[in-house]
Design a protein around this motif. Sequence first.
Motif, PDB file in Angstrom:
ATOM      1  N   ALA A  33       4.952  13.873  -9.306  1.00 22.99           N
ATOM      2  CA  ALA A  33       5.891  14.962  -9.037  1.00 22.99           C
ATOM      3  C   ALA A  33       7.100  14.930  -9.968  1.00 22.99           C
ATOM      4  O   ALA A  33       7.977  15.783  -9.882  1.00 22.99           O
ATOM      5  CB  ALA A  33       6.356  14.896  -7.581  1.00 22.99           C
ATOM      6  N   ASN A  34       7.145  13.918 -10.836  1.00 17.11           N
ATOM      7  CA  ASN A  34       8.266  13.738 -11.751  1.00 17.11           C
ATOM      8  C   ASN A  34       9.589  13.555 -10.996  1.00 17.11           C
ATOM      9  O   ASN A  34      10.612  14.118 -11.357  1.00 17.11           O
ATOM     10  CB  ASN A  34       8.355  14.887 -12.754  1.00 17.11           C
ATOM     11  CG  ASN A  34       9.127  14.502 -13.999  1.00 17.11           C
ATOM     12  OD1 ASN A  34       9.188  13.338 -14.349  1.00 17.11           O
ATOM     13  ND2 ASN A  34       9.721  15.473 -14.653  1.00 17.11           N
ATOM     14  N   PHE A  35       9.530  12.774  -9.911  1.00 15.47           N
ATOM     15  CA  PHE A  35      10.713  12.448  -9.113  1.00 15.47           C
ATOM     16  C   PHE A  35      11.152  11.028  -9.439  1.00 15.47           C
ATOM     17  O   PHE A  35      10.355  10.200  -9.879  1.00 15.47           O
ATOM     18  CB  PHE A  35      10.414  12.505  -7.612  1.00 15.47           C
ATOM     19  CG  PHE A  35      10.155  13.860  -7.054  1.00 15.47           C
ATOM     20  CD1 PHE A  35      10.610  15.021  -7.667  1.00 15.47           C
ATOM     21  CD2 PHE A  35       9.443  13.994  -5.877  1.00 15.47           C
ATOM     22  CE1 PHE A  35      10.374  16.274  -7.121  1.00 15.47           C
ATOM     23  CE2 PHE A  35       9.200  15.244  -5.322  1.00 15.47           C
ATOM     24  CZ  PHE A  35       9.662  16.379  -5.940  1.00 15.47           C
ATOM     25  N   ASN A  36      12.417  10.746  -9.173  1.00 12.39           N
ATOM     26  CA  ASN A  36      12.915   9.375  -9.180  1.00 12.39           C
ATOM     27  C   ASN A  36      13.794   9.212  -7.947  1.00 12.39           C
ATOM     28  O   ASN A  36      13.939  10.143  -7.162  1.00 12.39           O
ATOM     29  CB  ASN A  36      13.646   9.036 -10.489  1.00 12.39           C
ATOM     30  CG  ASN A  36      14.868   9.884 -10.714  1.00 12.39           C
ATOM     31  OD1 ASN A  36      15.661  10.124  -9.802  1.00 12.39           O
ATOM     32  ND2 ASN A  36      15.043  10.378 -11.929  1.00 12.39           N
ATOM     33  N   MET A  57       3.069   6.528  -6.902  1.00 13.03           N
ATOM     34  CA  MET A  57       2.171   7.467  -7.562  1.00 13.03           C
ATOM     35  C   MET A  57       2.627   8.914  -7.302  1.00 13.03           C
ATOM     36  O   MET A  57       2.666   9.727  -8.219  1.00 13.03           O
ATOM     37  CB  MET A  57       0.735   7.289  -7.070  1.00 13.03           C
ATOM     38  CG  MET A  57      -0.256   8.162  -7.823  1.00 13.03           C
ATOM     39  SD  MET A  57      -1.960   7.940  -7.277  1.00 13.03           S
ATOM     40  CE  MET A  57      -2.206   6.217  -7.598  1.00 13.03           C
ATOM     41  N   PHE A  58       2.994   9.217  -6.062  1.00 10.29           N
ATOM     42  CA  PHE A  58       3.490  10.550  -5.725  1.00 10.29           C
ATOM     43  C   PHE A  58       4.726  10.897  -6.546  1.00 10.29           C
ATOM     44  O   PHE A  58       4.821  11.985  -7.126  1.00 10.29           O
ATOM     45  CB  PHE A  58       3.807  10.639  -4.228  1.00 10.29           C
ATOM     46  CG  PHE A  58       4.629  11.831  -3.863  1.00 10.29           C
ATOM     47  CD1 PHE A  58       4.053  13.095  -3.803  1.00 10.29           C
ATOM     48  CD2 PHE A  58       5.986  11.700  -3.601  1.00 10.29           C
ATOM     49  CE1 PHE A  58       4.815  14.206  -3.469  1.00 10.29           C
ATOM     50  CE2 PHE A  58       6.752  12.804  -3.281  1.00 10.29           C
ATOM     51  CZ  PHE A  58       6.168  14.057  -3.211  1.00 10.29           C
ATOM     52  N   MET A  59       5.670   9.962  -6.605  1.00 10.86           N
ATOM     53  CA  MET A  59       6.905  10.206  -7.345  1.00 10.86           C
ATOM     54  C   MET A  59       6.625  10.418  -8.834  1.00 10.86           C
ATOM     55  O   MET A  59       7.226  11.287  -9.456  1.00 10.86           O
ATOM     56  CB  MET A  59       7.895   9.060  -7.123  1.00 10.86           C
ATOM     57  CG  MET A  59       8.472   9.053  -5.719  1.00 10.86           C
ATOM     58  SD  MET A  59       9.493   7.600  -5.340  1.00 10.86           S
ATOM     59  CE  MET A  59      10.836   7.805  -6.499  1.00 10.86           C
ATOM     60  N   SER A  60       5.706   9.651  -9.372  1.00  6.15           N
ATOM     61  CA  SER A  60       5.353   9.796 -10.780  1.00  6.15           C
ATOM     62  C   SER A  60       4.713  11.157 -11.051  1.00  6.15           C
ATOM     63  O   SER A  60       5.090  11.851 -12.005  1.00  6.15           O
ATOM     64  CB  SER A  60       4.412   8.669 -11.190  1.00  6.15           C
ATOM     65  OG  SER A  60       4.003   8.819 -12.514  1.00  6.15           O
ATOM     66  N   ILE A  65       0.837  -1.209   0.000  1.00 11.08           N
ATOM     67  CA  ILE A  65       0.000   0.000   0.000  1.00 11.08           C
ATOM     68  C   ILE A  65       0.867   1.252   0.000  1.00 11.08           C
ATOM     69  O   ILE A  65       0.640   2.178  -0.782  1.00 11.08           O
ATOM     70  CB  ILE A  65      -0.967  -0.021   1.196  1.00 11.08           C
ATOM     71  CG1 ILE A  65      -2.008  -1.113   0.978  1.00 11.08           C
ATOM     72  CG2 ILE A  65      -1.625   1.342   1.390  1.00 11.08           C
ATOM     73  CD1 ILE A  65      -2.843  -1.427   2.198  1.00 11.08           C
ATOM     74  N   VAL A  66       1.869   1.289   0.872  1.00 13.38           N
ATOM     75  CA  VAL A  66       2.743   2.464   0.940  1.00 13.38           C
ATOM     76  C   VAL A  66       3.532   2.613  -0.353  1.00 13.38           C
ATOM     77  O   VAL A  66       3.694   3.724  -0.864  1.00 13.38           O
ATOM     78  CB  VAL A  66       3.672   2.395   2.173  1.00 13.38           C
ATOM     79  CG1 VAL A  66       4.719   3.494   2.130  1.00 13.38           C
ATOM     80  CG2 VAL A  66       2.853   2.495   3.453  1.00 13.38           C
ATOM     81  N   PHE A  67       4.002   1.507  -0.912  1.00 12.20           N
ATOM     82  CA  PHE A  67       4.729   1.575  -2.178  1.00 12.20           C
ATOM     83  C   PHE A  67       3.857   2.188  -3.266  1.00 12.20           C
ATOM     84  O   PHE A  67       4.307   3.040  -4.025  1.00 12.20           O
ATOM     85  CB  PHE A  67       5.209   0.185  -2.625  1.00 12.20           C
ATOM     86  CG  PHE A  67       5.842   0.221  -3.984  1.00 12.20           C
ATOM     87  CD1 PHE A  67       7.160   0.584  -4.130  1.00 12.20           C
ATOM     88  CD2 PHE A  67       5.103  -0.072  -5.124  1.00 12.20           C
ATOM     89  CE1 PHE A  67       7.750   0.653  -5.390  1.00 12.20           C
ATOM     90  CE2 PHE A  67       5.665  -0.006  -6.377  1.00 12.20           C
ATOM     91  CZ  PHE A  67       6.995   0.355  -6.511  1.00 12.20           C
TER      92      PHE A  67
END
Length: 72
Positions: free
Chosen positions: A37-40, A32-35, A25-27
């Motif tokens: 926000a365009n983060f890696n 989704m947040f990283m995607s 769930i946390v993953f």
Amino acid sequence: MKILDLRLVDAPWLCGARISIGDIIVFNDLSMFMSLANFNDKSPEMAEHVNLMKWYKKMLKEKVVAEYDAKF
């Protein structure tokens, strides 16, 4: 994220010694947040959370998790 990072100091998974539904769930939320926000994992905003990013990469090595992550 800081709290999650600290949680992973003493345990390989968020809820202890084995992967659990909590990790999945946390993953999903983190991915989704990283995607969005365009983060890696190398983005400065994420790289400061060393344990969390190690856990994130470990989650991506789980075949089923990686397959669903790619779909969504």
